[in-house]
Design a protein around this motif. Structure first.
Motif, PDB file in Angstrom:
ATOM      1  N   LEU A  43       0.831  -1.205   0.000  1.00 53.36           N
ATOM      2  CA  LEU A  43       0.000   0.000   0.000  1.00 53.36           C
ATOM      3  C   LEU A  43       0.866   1.256   0.000  1.00 53.36           C
ATOM      4  CD1 LEU A  43      -2.583   1.634   0.242  1.00 53.36           C
ATOM      5  CD2 LEU A  43      -2.667   1.047   2.681  1.00 53.36           C
ATOM      6  N   ALA A  44       1.906   1.270   0.827  1.00 52.17           N
ATOM      7  CA  ALA A  44       2.807   2.428   0.865  1.00 52.17           C
ATOM      8  C   ALA A  44       3.461   2.643  -0.494  1.00 52.17           C
ATOM      9  CB  ALA A  44       3.872   2.223   1.944  1.00 52.17           C
ATOM     10  N   ALA A  45       3.835   1.550  -1.152  1.00 55.47           N
ATOM     11  CA  ALA A  45       4.452   1.662  -2.473  1.00 55.47           C
ATOM     12  C   ALA A  45       3.457   2.212  -3.490  1.00 55.47           C
ATOM     13  CB  ALA A  45       4.960   0.297  -2.922  1.00 55.47           C
ATOM     14  N   ARG A  88       3.034  14.094 -13.744  1.00 55.27           N
ATOM     15  CA  ARG A  88       2.073  13.954 -14.849  1.00 55.27           C
ATOM     16  C   ARG A  88       2.663  13.115 -15.980  1.00 55.27           C
ATOM     17  NH1 ARG A  88      -2.455  16.599 -14.846  1.00 55.27           N
ATOM     18  NH2 ARG A  88      -2.632  16.591 -17.125  1.00 55.27           N
ATOM     19  N   ARG A  89       3.081  11.938 -15.616  1.00 52.88           N
ATOM     20  CA  ARG A  89       3.678  11.041 -16.607  1.00 52.88           C
ATOM     21  C   ARG A  89       2.946   9.708 -16.602  1.00 52.88           C
ATOM     22  NH1 ARG A  89       9.057   8.157 -14.754  1.00 52.88           N
ATOM     23  NH2 ARG A  89       8.716   7.788 -12.540  1.00 52.88           N
ATOM     24  N   PRO A  90       3.146   8.895 -17.634  1.00 48.84           N
ATOM     25  CA  PRO A  90       2.435   7.617 -17.707  1.00 48.84           C
ATOM     26  C   PRO A  90       2.695   6.743 -16.490  1.00 48.84           C
ATOM     27  CG  PRO A  90       3.420   8.146 -19.825  1.00 48.84           C
ATOM     28  CD  PRO A  90       3.938   9.165 -18.842  1.00 48.84           C
ATOM     29  N   VAL A  91       1.651   6.094 -16.019  1.00 49.09           N
ATOM     30  CA  VAL A  91       1.766   5.264 -14.828  1.00 49.09           C
ATOM     31  C   VAL A  91       2.716   4.099 -15.062  1.00 49.09           C
ATOM     32  CG1 VAL A  91      -0.263   3.870 -15.419  1.00 49.09           C
ATOM     33  CG2 VAL A  91       0.458   4.060 -13.041  1.00 49.09           C
ATOM     34  N   ASP A 105       9.973   2.603 -12.858  1.00 51.03           N
ATOM     35  CA  ASP A 105      11.032   3.252 -12.085  1.00 51.03           C
ATOM     36  C   ASP A 105      11.005   2.807 -10.630  1.00 51.03           C
ATOM     37  OD1 ASP A 105      11.885   4.537 -14.327  1.00 51.03           O
ATOM     38  OD2 ASP A 105      11.129   6.523 -13.773  1.00 51.03           O
ATOM     39  N   TRP A 106       9.783   2.631 -10.081  1.00 53.69           N
ATOM     40  CA  TRP A 106       9.693   2.165  -8.697  1.00 53.69           C
ATOM     41  C   TRP A 106      10.318   0.770  -8.587  1.00 53.69           C
ATOM     42  CZ3 TRP A 106       8.130  -1.872  -5.811  1.00 53.69           C
ATOM     43  CH2 TRP A 106       8.064  -1.672  -4.424  1.00 53.69           C
ATOM     44  N   ARG A 127      14.492  -3.247  -5.994  1.00 53.04           N
ATOM     45  CA  ARG A 127      14.686  -4.552  -6.617  1.00 53.04           C
ATOM     46  C   ARG A 127      14.368  -5.722  -5.687  1.00 53.04           C
ATOM     47  NH1 ARG A 127      17.087  -4.252 -11.560  1.00 53.04           N
ATOM     48  NH2 ARG A 127      18.042  -2.252 -12.140  1.00 53.04           N
ATOM     49  N   PHE A 128      14.209  -5.454  -4.409  1.00 54.12           N
ATOM     50  CA  PHE A 128      13.850  -6.519  -3.482  1.00 54.12           C
ATOM     51  C   PHE A 128      12.414  -6.986  -3.699  1.00 54.12           C
ATOM     52  CE2 PHE A 128      12.849  -2.488  -1.459  1.00 54.12           C
ATOM     53  CZ  PHE A 128      11.538  -2.669  -1.076  1.00 54.12           C
ATOM     54  N   ALA A 129      11.592  -6.158  -4.338  1.00 53.52           N
ATOM     55  CA  ALA A 129      10.187  -6.511  -4.548  1.00 53.52           C
ATOM     56  C   ALA A 129      10.079  -7.595  -5.614  1.00 53.52           C
ATOM     57  CB  ALA A 129       9.399  -5.276  -4.964  1.00 53.52           C
ATOM     58  N   GLY A 130       9.382  -8.656  -5.288  1.00 53.87           N
ATOM     59  CA  GLY A 130       9.202  -9.745  -6.241  1.00 53.87           C
ATOM     60  C   GLY A 130       8.135  -9.421  -7.267  1.00 53.87           C
TER      61      GLY A 130
END
Length: 437
Positions: free
Chosen positions: A7-9, A21-24, A30-31, A36-39
């Motif tokens: 949720l925080a992410a 104001r850029r494409p999601v 980029d996130w 990189r730890f996120a699977g």
């Protein structure tokens, strides 16, 4: 990652989208690169929350009394994941990565709010300035039609009949839950994802690598079918992009005749070469954007214009685009559509056809452009065919599943998620007389 971290992410990504104001898709990419730890499961779940929040930004904002990133993120969790506020509070308790829960008052407002009391544009989840335009395009049920664009989309596929029939592909994809499409004769569908799930990566399937199927929205498949390219014909796909419709046309023509695939954007056109090779499409000639094509002026049996547009019909998949769309951007698209239609007319032979397709639900980009084209090209023999009758002939089981609008003695059609079960598409077919001028 636990729910609090996800949720925080999602809130962080929503804040990035709003601030820059850029494409999601760019913000999510980029996130992921910086975390990189996120699977892959975490990234999919975060993406679901972000997309749900953007699809229903106005209705969530109305219910929360706040359309900021934090409020939208919590709304997406409660609504999209079907978690009651008390259950959510318990799940986030002790999670040091979780954001603070909204106030009890705000949560009560969210659960008790009656969207029936909200303005139409809020219930439709669209910017105010688009309400009148969508009303003009979609009629009295426009709010429900637009609201359907705020739901999660399915994953649609097309069996490539040059290499495999639909039953063969369905058997191969049975573990993924693929079923036959409602309308498109070669279409298949994997249902919209639920909760924190994700669609399978069908491009790693052996059938995809062998060219048995392509990823293509059912509405796009139906537009190619309605265009009616016949075996042996000369066809021009003037705005071919990555080649989805060219591939569908090639299969429908059983690799006979000739398809000329062109696009002014070299980068958009680049994937077509690999796709053609995989699909076994041998009757497609790709034209370089700089190439002189005057030698095929007046020679095409069918010229297909999949015009550049606002993409309002794809808001289920690109919800951020509706919040970035402006009246100036719409006006620019209209100019581009007029220009490409004028260019397309030069290729249509006497007795030939011109098919005009957009993935927009805004009348100015659709019927408005056809009407303006007919005025500019009066005396050149173009008339509007009866696309509604063509729909019923080709898809008798789909009667009533699209909007049919009278125009200049013929009819044009609009497909919508609510009525057709597809992305939003507009289709018009112009016939040129054998004798012109």
């Amino acid at each position: 990652m636990r729910l609090g971290g996800r949720l925080a992410a999602a809130i962080e990504v929503l804040q990035d989208v709003e601030a820059r104001r850029r494409p999601v898709a760019d913000a999510l990419k980029d996130w992921g690169l910086s975390h990189r730890f996120a699977g892959s499961g975490d990234r999919a779940a975060i993406g679901n929350l972000v997309y749900d929040a953007l699809r229903k930004k106005r209705s969530y904002g109305f219910r929360m009394g706040d359309d900021g990133a934090v409020a939208l993120g919590f709304a997406a969790v409660i609504d999209g994941l079907a978690i009651a506020p008390a259950e959510l509070a318990a799940a986030l308790e002790g999670d040091r990565f979780a954001p603070d829960m909204p106030s009890e008052e705000q949560l009560q407002r969210f659960t008790a709010a009656d969207l029936g009391e909200a303005p139409e544009a809020v219930r439709a989840d669209v910017p105010d300035w688009l309400a009148e335009k969508l009303n003009a395009s979609l009629g009295e049920d426009w709010v429900e039609e637009a609201a359907a664009l705020a739901e999660r989309p399915p994953l649609d596929l097309r069996a490539n009949t040059l290499k495999a029939d639909r039953e063969k592909v369905l058997k191969a994809l049975a573990p993924l839950g693929a079923t036959a499409a409602d309308l498109a004769p070669d279409g298949m569908r994997i249902a919209a994802i639920a909760g924190a799930g994700r669609h399978p990566n069908v491009q790693v399937e052996a059938g995809f690598q062998k060219g048995w199927f392509e990823v293509q929205d059912e509405g796009s498949q139906l537009a190619a079918l309605l265009a009616g390219a016949a075996s042996g014909e000369q066809v021009l796909d003037l705005c071919a992009g990555a080649g989805g419709k060219s591939l569908a046309l090639a299969a429908g023509m059983d690799n006979t005749g000739q398809i000329h695939a062109a696009d002014h954007d070299r980068q958009r056109l680049a994937p077509i070469y690999e796709r053609l090779a995989r699909a076994g499409s041998r009757n497609v000639q790709v034209h370089d954007p700089r190439e002189d094509m005057t030698d095929i002026f007046g020679r095409m049996d069918l010229t297909l214009v999949d015009a550049p547009c606002t993409g309002s019909g794809t808001w289920r998949r690109r919800p951020d685009a509706k919040w970035r769309l402006t009246e100036n951007a719409l006006a620019k698209r209209v100019e581009e559509q007029d220009a490409v239609l004028d260019r397309a007319a030069r290729f249509v032979r006497p007795g030939g056809r011109l098919a005009y397709v957009t993935c927009s639900l805004i009348a100015e980009e659709n019927a408005g452009r056809i009407a303006a084209f007919l005025e500019r090209h009066a005396g050149e023999g173009f008339t509007v065919a009866d696309a509604g009758a063509r729909w019923n002939d080709l898809l008798p089981h789909g009667a009533g599943r699209c909007h049919v609008t009278a125009l200049a003695g013929g009819t044009v059609i609009t497909m919508t998620p609510r009525l057709t079960g597809t992305d939003g598409f507009f289709f018009a077919l112009l016939q040129r007389s054998e004798r012109t001028g």
